[in-house]
Design a protein around this motif. Structure first.
Motif, short mmCIF file in Angstrom:
data_model
loop_
_atom_site.label_atom_id
_atom_site.label_comp_id
_atom_site.label_asym_id
_atom_site.label_seq_id
_atom_site.Cartn_x
_atom_site.Cartn_y
_atom_site.Cartn_z
N LYS A 1 0.83 -1.21 0.00
CA LYS A 1 0.00 0.00 0.00
C LYS A 1 0.86 1.25 0.00
O LYS A 1 0.51 2.26 -0.60
N VAL A 2 2.01 1.18 0.68
CA VAL A 2 2.91 2.33 0.75
C VAL A 2 3.62 2.56 -0.59
O VAL A 2 3.87 3.70 -0.97
N ASN A 3 3.93 1.48 -1.30
CA ASN A 3 4.64 1.58 -2.57
C ASN A 3 3.97 0.65 -3.59
O ASN A 3 4.49 -0.41 -3.92
N PRO A 4 2.79 1.07 -4.12
CA PRO A 4 2.04 0.20 -5.04
C PRO A 4 2.76 -0.06 -6.37
O PRO A 4 2.40 -0.97 -7.10
N VAL A 5 3.78 0.73 -6.67
CA VAL A 5 4.52 0.60 -7.92
C VAL A 5 5.62 -0.47 -7.80
O VAL A 5 6.12 -0.97 -8.79
N ARG A 6 5.95 -0.85 -6.59
CA ARG A 6 7.07 -1.76 -6.32
C ARG A 6 6.93 -3.07 -7.09
O ARG A 6 5.91 -3.75 -7.02
N GLY A 7 7.98 -3.41 -7.84
CA GLY A 7 8.01 -4.68 -8.55
C GLY A 7 7.14 -4.76 -9.79
O GLY A 7 6.94 -5.83 -10.34
N GLN A 8 6.63 -3.64 -10.25
CA GLN A 8 5.67 -3.64 -11.35
C GLN A 8 6.29 -3.37 -12.72
O GLN A 8 5.59 -3.33 -13.72
N CYS A 9 7.62 -3.16 -12.81
CA CYS A 9 8.19 -2.65 -14.06
C CYS A 9 8.04 -3.61 -15.24
O CYS A 9 7.62 -3.19 -16.32
N GLY A 10 8.38 -4.88 -15.07
CA GLY A 10 8.30 -5.81 -16.19
C GLY A 10 6.89 -6.01 -16.69
O GLY A 10 6.61 -5.89 -17.89
N VAL A 11 5.99 -6.29 -15.78
CA VAL A 11 4.59 -6.54 -16.15
C VAL A 11 3.96 -5.27 -16.74
O VAL A 11 3.20 -5.33 -17.71
N THR A 12 4.32 -4.11 -16.20
CA THR A 12 3.79 -2.85 -16.72
C THR A 12 4.32 -2.57 -18.12
O THR A 12 3.56 -2.16 -19.01
N ALA A 13 5.61 -2.79 -18.33
CA ALA A 13 6.19 -2.58 -19.67
C ALA A 13 5.49 -3.45 -20.71
O ALA A 13 5.22 -3.01 -21.83
N LEU A 14 5.16 -4.68 -20.34
CA LEU A 14 4.47 -5.59 -21.25
C LEU A 14 3.07 -5.10 -21.58
O LEU A 14 2.67 -5.05 -22.75
N VAL A 15 2.30 -4.71 -20.56
CA VAL A 15 0.92 -4.29 -20.79
C VAL A 15 0.88 -2.96 -21.54
O VAL A 15 0.07 -2.78 -22.45
N VAL A 16 1.77 -2.03 -21.19
CA VAL A 16 1.84 -0.76 -21.93
C VAL A 16 2.19 -1.03 -23.39
O VAL A 16 1.62 -0.43 -24.31
N ASN A 17 3.09 -1.97 -23.63
CA ASN A 17 3.45 -2.36 -24.99
C ASN A 17 2.25 -2.95 -25.72
O ASN A 17 2.02 -2.65 -26.90
N ASP A 18 1.43 -3.73 -25.03
CA ASP A 18 0.21 -4.29 -25.64
C ASP A 18 -0.74 -3.18 -26.07
O ASP A 18 -1.32 -3.22 -27.15
N VAL A 19 -0.93 -2.19 -25.19
CA VAL A 19 -1.94 -1.15 -25.41
C VAL A 19 -1.44 -0.05 -26.35
O VAL A 19 -2.17 0.42 -27.22
N LEU A 20 -0.18 0.36 -26.18
CA LEU A 20 0.32 1.54 -26.87
C LEU A 20 1.40 1.26 -27.92
O LEU A 20 1.81 2.16 -28.64
N GLY A 21 1.87 0.01 -27.98
CA GLY A 21 2.92 -0.33 -28.94
C GLY A 21 4.27 0.20 -28.49
O GLY A 21 4.54 0.32 -27.30
N GLY A 22 5.11 0.53 -29.45
CA GLY A 22 6.44 1.04 -29.13
C GLY A 22 7.41 -0.07 -28.81
O GLY A 22 7.23 -1.22 -29.22
N GLU A 23 8.46 0.29 -28.09
CA GLU A 23 9.53 -0.65 -27.76
C GLU A 23 9.69 -0.76 -26.25
O GLU A 23 9.37 0.17 -25.52
N ILE A 24 10.20 -1.90 -25.81
CA ILE A 24 10.55 -2.10 -24.40
C ILE A 24 12.04 -1.85 -24.26
O ILE A 24 12.84 -2.36 -25.04
N LYS A 25 12.42 -1.03 -23.27
CA LYS A 25 13.82 -0.70 -22.99
C LYS A 25 14.14 -1.16 -21.57
O LYS A 25 13.25 -1.44 -20.77
N LYS A 26 15.45 -1.21 -21.27
CA LYS A 26 15.87 -1.60 -19.93
C LYS A 26 17.10 -0.82 -19.51
O LYS A 26 17.85 -0.31 -20.35
N THR A 27 17.27 -0.71 -18.20
CA THR A 27 18.41 -0.04 -17.58
C THR A 27 18.81 -0.85 -16.36
O THR A 27 17.94 -1.33 -15.62
#
Length: 114
Positions: A28-54
């Protein structure tokens, strides 16, 4: 809905969609925690583009590039500033950061909130 409107709405949609069901690191304090991979995939599904990493101290961090612009909807999970390397990635690498159940949940939740 136009792509630019979808991009503008995506942060709010994701905040309403993330949960313990989309990442086992969610809190609840950090709802974004651990969401990067799954979010990048879903955003890619909805909006297209490319997945990047750092590379960060915790490991690979995934995000999106759409129409030549970086969108990192999960940057707020970190206390450090991110020095982006913009290394090309792909769906297979981003999927290593999540699992099918979490991906299916977030994809459906985002669709429901759009």
């Amino acid at each position: 809905m136009s792509k630019s409107t979808l991009i503008e709405d995506m942060e709010k949609v994701l905040l309403n969609s993330w949960s313990i069901n989309s990442s086992s690191k969610w809190t609840k304090v950090n709802p974004v925690r651990g969401q990067c991979g799954v979010t990048a995939l879903v955003v890619n599904d909805v909006l297209g583009g490319e997945i990047k990493k750092t590379m960060l101290s915790e490991g690979w961090h995934f995000y999106n590039e759409i129409s030549g612009k970086r969108y990192d909807f999960t940057a707020s999970q970190f206390n450090e500033d991110i020095e982006y390397m913009d290394i090309p990635s792909n769906r297979e690498e981003a999927f290593l950061d999540t699992n099918q159940k979490q991906y299916d949940y977030l994809k459906q939740s985002v669709k429901n909130h759009l």
